[in-house]
Scaffold this active site. Structure first.
Site: not given
Ligand code: PLP
Length: 342
Positions: A85, A186, A222
Site C-alpha cells: 500500500r 494514505k 468512510e
C-alpha cells in the site's frame, strides 16, 4: 529531548501518544537510487526550508502494530500489505516507491531494536509502527522531488479506546478527499483536510464523522481514519465500494473472516438515505482500534441507533475477538497473516 525509558511507562494506561524510543530507521534516495538503510538513534529529521514535503505535500505513510504473544513472541500482522500500500500511495503522489521486501525487513529491525517497548501480553497495548516517505528536494516551482527520505519510528500505544464500547458518530457535510482525488492514497493531505470536520464533530459530542461519497453525497464512504461496515438485519457483512476511500487492511481481513463465519460479505455502494435502518450493527475498521463499534449515527438531524448505544452487538464482538485473537497469537493463524519478528 530525552529518550523514553521502560521504567517510565505504565503498560496498563498507555494512550495513543508519541514516546521517543531509542531506535528509528532511515534511508535516503538520491542520484536515482536508495542509499542503504540503517537503524539510527536520531529521532529528528533535518530538512531544507524549501523541501518538497513542506510546501507541496509529497508524503505517504503507513501504520501497523507489533503484538506480544502469550509465549513471548512478537507478531506483525500482514506487514507485506502495508509495504504494497505504501508503494501504491507513493505512485499516486508521483514519489519514488520504497522496495516492498526492504520495507518488511526495516519494520522488523525497528521492532527488534526497540523490543523492550513492545507492551506485555494481556495489557491491550502494542508497539505502533509508523513508516513514512517524504520528498526532500528543495524545490520552488511545482514538480516531483528527486530526493526522498524513508523513515520509521515506533511508539508503544494502549488499546485505542478502552475496551470494545460503542460510540456516537455523525455524518459530515465536508469531504475528506475528492472524487478521482487522493482518497485511495494514505497521504498527509487527506488528514489535513479532515481535521476541521473531525474536530467539529468532536466538539458536538461525537467520536468522529462519517464522510459521504464526494461526487453525490449519496453513498457512505468512510471515517477520517477507518473504513465503515454494517451488519444487515439478515446477517450480511456490508462495506462500501468507492474509489475515494483508503483500502483498509483491517477491512480486507474482516471480509475474509466474515466469509469464514458465513456472513456472505459484500463490498458495494451503500445509499445512506435508504439503508441506515437496514443495519442491525455498524462499526469503524482500522489498525488503531481494530473495530470501533458505531452505537449511533446522526444524519440530517436524526439519530439512527444500531445495536445499542451502550452494548456491542454479537457479530461485531465475534469479528473483533477473532481478528484480535489472531493478531495477539491466541487464535490459530489459518490465513497465514502473521509474521514472527521473534
Ligand atoms: C489507515 C487508514 C484506514 C485503515 O486502514 P488499516 O490498514 O486497516 O489500518 C482507513 N481509512 C483511512 C483514511 C486511513 O488512512
Amino acid at each position: 529531548m530525552a529518550k523514553e525509558t521502560v521504567a517510565n511507562l505504565d503498560w496498563n494506561h498507555l494512550g495513543f501518544e508519541y514516546h521517543d524510543l531509542p531506535y528509528s530507521f532511515n534511508e535516503e534516495f538520491k542520484d536515482g537510487q536508495w542509499q542503504g538503510g540503517t537503524l539510527t538513534e536520531s529521532s529528528t529529521l533535518t530538512l531544507s526550508e524549501a523541501a518538497e514535503v513542506l510546501h507541496y505535500g509529497q508524503e505517504v505513510f503507513e501504520g501497523l502494530k507489533a503484538y506480544r504473544t502469550k509465549d513471548g513472541h512478537i507478531n506483525l500482522f500482514r506487514p507485506e500489505e502495508n509495504a504494497k500500500r505504501l508503494a501504491n500511495s507513493a505512485k499516486r503522489m508521483l514519489m519514488e516507491p520504497y522496495p516492498e521486501d526492504k520495507f518488511v525487513e526495516a519494520v522488523k529491525q525497528v521492532v527488534l531494536a526497540n523490543e523492550e517497548f513492545v507492551p506485555p501480553y494481556g495489557t491491550g497495548g502494542s508497539l505502533y509502527i509508523r513508516p513514512f516517505l517524504i520528498g526532500t528536494q528543495p524545490i520552488v516551482g511545482v514538480a516531483p522531488a528527486d530526493t526522498y527520505t524513508f523513515h520509521i519510528y515506533a511508539t508503544p500505544v494502549g488499546a485505542y479506546i478502552n475496551g470494545l464500547a460503542p460510540s456516537p458518530y455523525t455524518v459530515s457535510n465536508y469531504d475528506r478527499a475528492a472524487g478521482a482525488g487522493t482518497g485511495q492514497a494514505k497521504t498527509s493531505g487527506n488528514y489535513a483536510s479532515s481535521l476541521l470536520p473531525e474536530i467539529e464533530a468532536k466538539k458536538a459530542g461525537f467520536a468522529d464523522c462519517l464522510y459521504l461519497d464526494p461526487r453525490e453525497h449519496k453513498y457512505i464512504d468512510e471515517f477520517s481514519g477507518a473504513n465503515f461496515f454494517g451488519i444487515t438485519k439478515d446477517g450480511q457483512f456490508v462495506t462500501p465500494k468507492s474509489d475515494s476511500i483508503l483500502p483498509s487492511i483491517t477491512k480486507k481481513s474482516l471480509l475474509v473472516l466474515a466469509d469464514d463465519l458465513g456472513l456472505n460479505p459484500v463490498e458495494r455502494k451503500i445509499e445512506i438515505d435508504k439503508e441506515l435502518d437496514d443495519f442491525a450493527e455498524a462499526g469503524a475498521m482500522g489498525t488503531a482500534a481494530v473495530i470501533s463499534p458505531v452505537g449511533s449515527l446522526t444524519y440530517k438531524g436524526q439519530k439512527h441507533v444500531f445495536y445499542s448505544e451502550k452494548e456491542v452487538g454479537p457479530v461485531t464482538t465475534k469479528l473483533y475477538n477473532i481478528l484480535y485473537g489472531i493478531q495477539e497469537g491466541d487464535l490459530e493463524d489459518t490465513h497465514g497473516w502473521i509474521t514472527h519478528v521473534k
